[in-house]
Design a protein around this motif. Structure first.
Motif, PDB file in Angstrom:
ATOM      1  N   ARG A 222       1.165  -1.100  -0.005  1.00 52.06           N
ATOM      2  CA  ARG A 222      -0.298  -0.182  -0.423  1.00 52.06           C
ATOM      3  C   ARG A 222       1.055   1.636  -0.318  1.00 52.06           C
ATOM      4  O   ARG A 222       2.297   1.056   0.844  1.00 52.06           O
ATOM      5  N   SER A 224       1.798   5.352   0.071  1.00 51.91           N
ATOM      6  CA  SER A 224       1.286   6.467   0.611  1.00 51.91           C
ATOM      7  C   SER A 224       2.229   7.408   0.406  1.00 51.91           C
ATOM      8  O   SER A 224       3.473   7.547  -0.056  1.00 51.91           O
ATOM      9  N   LEU A 234       3.037  -5.049   7.228  1.00 47.88           N
ATOM     10  CA  LEU A 234       1.397  -4.763   8.443  1.00 47.88           C
ATOM     11  C   LEU A 234       2.058  -5.534   8.617  1.00 47.88           C
ATOM     12  O   LEU A 234       1.462  -7.033   8.197  1.00 47.88           O
ATOM     13  N   ARG A 238      -3.840  -4.068  10.940  1.00 49.00           N
ATOM     14  CA  ARG A 238      -3.947  -3.512   9.691  1.00 49.00           C
ATOM     15  C   ARG A 238      -3.637  -3.866   8.118  1.00 49.00           C
ATOM     16  O   ARG A 238      -3.440  -2.842   7.391  1.00 49.00           O
ATOM     17  N   ALA A 242      -5.413  -2.086   4.953  1.00 49.44           N
ATOM     18  CA  ALA A 242      -4.853  -2.254   4.004  1.00 49.44           C
ATOM     19  C   ALA A 242      -4.788  -2.154   2.741  1.00 49.44           C
ATOM     20  O   ALA A 242      -5.005  -1.873   1.578  1.00 49.44           O
ATOM     21  N   HIS A 276       3.615  -1.233   3.620  1.00 49.74           N
ATOM     22  CA  HIS A 276       3.073   0.110   3.511  1.00 49.74           C
ATOM     23  C   HIS A 276       4.526   0.531   3.239  1.00 49.74           C
ATOM     24  O   HIS A 276       5.299   0.736   3.886  1.00 49.74           O
ATOM     25  N   GLU A 278       6.129   4.180   2.030  1.00 45.59           N
ATOM     26  CA  GLU A 278       5.768   6.161   2.297  1.00 45.59           C
ATOM     27  C   GLU A 278       6.665   5.988   1.087  1.00 45.59           C
ATOM     28  O   GLU A 278       7.402   5.928   1.745  1.00 45.59           O
TER      29      GLU A 278
END
Length: 300
Positions: A222, A224, A234, A238, A242, A276, A278
């Motif tokens: 996922r 971001s 994760l 969580r 996601a 996740h 970033e």
């Protein structure tokens, strides 16, 4: 005799009959890689028929949810009842109507004799919607994602529209040797005894890619946007947070479809790692996700 066409999508047979079959063959070329031989003894999971006169009494249904199609093409209303479902799409003078039984075995579409480009867009979405309902009840779901292949395995990049899924995918294609695209918008995922698998579909996004292929699903990532690049695996609840937003959102408003959808989610999350990321829209982000997901192959 009306035209009939079979398609195999995610290892499941869908049959289109009448004017719907003709319109798809003529106007939706993304379905061509999925054409299958029509076998008399092969029963489809879902048959989508054409009708010139559908009886839709809105008072006998409950409105489950309504939402806008992308690019402001029209408003969708999804209805449910004890006996079935209805999807209505309206935009200006254009209207699309589809009814299907509660078991999602047969769907009927109200067809136009001279369909406009907007109607074809509505049909394209309506087919996605009906096929998803049938597939979810059979343990398979579309996932809003951009999916990359590397060394015979697939990685799905998830995220809301505008978070950079296609950008990150392009960075993989341009900078990770051997990377290929499977689908850029709506691949399907399902599980069997061997694990989770991802399938190409007739619906793709910014990068048209319609492959009738299947691969083991290595991971889900996922995305971001952030002013830095960082990735973490994760766990627990969580992973649900996601994946769930990337599954067909309208289905959570119907208990039967919601339970089926959660069943697919549970099976997938039991077999696949979820991360996740970033990230910035740069090469370093692609390299970071690649090394993390394929760590043992890259460093082994």
């Amino acid at each position: 005799m009306s035209k009939s066409c079979d398609y195999i999508i995610a290892d499941r047979r869908v049959r289109l009959s009448g004017a719907v079959a003709e319109m798809v063959e003529r106007a939706l070329g993304s379905f061509k890689p999925f054409v299958a031989a029509c076998e008399a003894d092969a029963e489809p999971l879902l048959e989508i028929k054409s009708s010139e006169n559908l009886d839709f009494d809105k008072e006998t249904y409950t409105l489950l949810t309504q939402f806008e199609l992308e690019d402001g093409l029209g408003q969708c209303c999804f209805y449910g009842a004890d006996f079935g479902y209805a999807l209505v799409i309206e935009g200006g003078e254009e209207r699309f109507l589809m009814l299907c039984d509660k078991g999602v075995k047969v769907a009927e579409v109200l067809v136009e004799s001279e369909p406009s480009a907007k109607y074809i867009s509505y049909l394209r979405f309506g087919l996605w919607f009906a096929i998803n309902m049938a597939f979810v009840k059979d343990g398979c779901s579309a996932v809003h994602s951009s999916t990359i292949l590397w060394d015979g395995e697939a990685v799905m990049f998830l995220g809301e529209s505008g978070t950079g899924k296609s950008t990150h995918t392009r960075l993989w294609l341009d900078n990770i040797s051997g990377a290929e695209l499977l689908n850029d918008d709506s691949p399907f995922v399902a599980c069997d005894d061997e694990g989770a698998k991802v399938y190409g579909s007739p619906w793709s996004g910014k990068i048209p890619c319609y492959k009738n292929e299947c691969y083991p699903l290595r991971a889900m990532v996922r995305l971001s946007q952030a002013p830095h690049n960082a990735i973490k695996q994760l766990r627990g609840v969580r992973t649900i947070g996601a994946l769930l937003p990337s599954l067909p959102p309208a289905f959570v408003f119907d208990k039967t479809l919601e339970n089926a959808l959660l069943g697919v989610l549970s099976k997938v999350l039991g077999k696949v790692k979820v991360y996740h990321l970033e990230c910035l829209p740069d090469i370093a982000a692609a390299e970071l996700s690649f090394i993390t997901v394929f760590d043992d192959e890259v460093t082994g």
